[in-house]
Design a protein around this motif. Sequence first.
Motif: not given
Length: 95
Positions: A4-5, A8, A12, A63, A77
């Motif tokens: 997830d990190t 992200f 982002h 995503y 997500w």
Amino acid sequence: MNMDTLFFIFYHQQGTYAQYLASQELKRKNWWFHKKYSTWFLQQEAKVVNADFEQGTYIYFDYRSSWDPRSKRESGWCQRIKEDFPFELAYKETG
């Protein structure tokens, strides 16, 4: 670093060195980036392999967050499964 990190950071922190490092780590973990769909795929099973595509079962990272009116909750997500997906190798990020 957990998945997830990495996702992200990739989605982002676009255009940053952190995004580059996240993409390198995803590739190291055998994820393929599909340039047409701007999505990461992880091959689970290849049924057909040739010079143009590899068709099989893939996990992909969805995503795009969106509101699902039927369930009245946000979707996206998350990792999803796509069976019999023909991953066209022309769209595989190789850099």
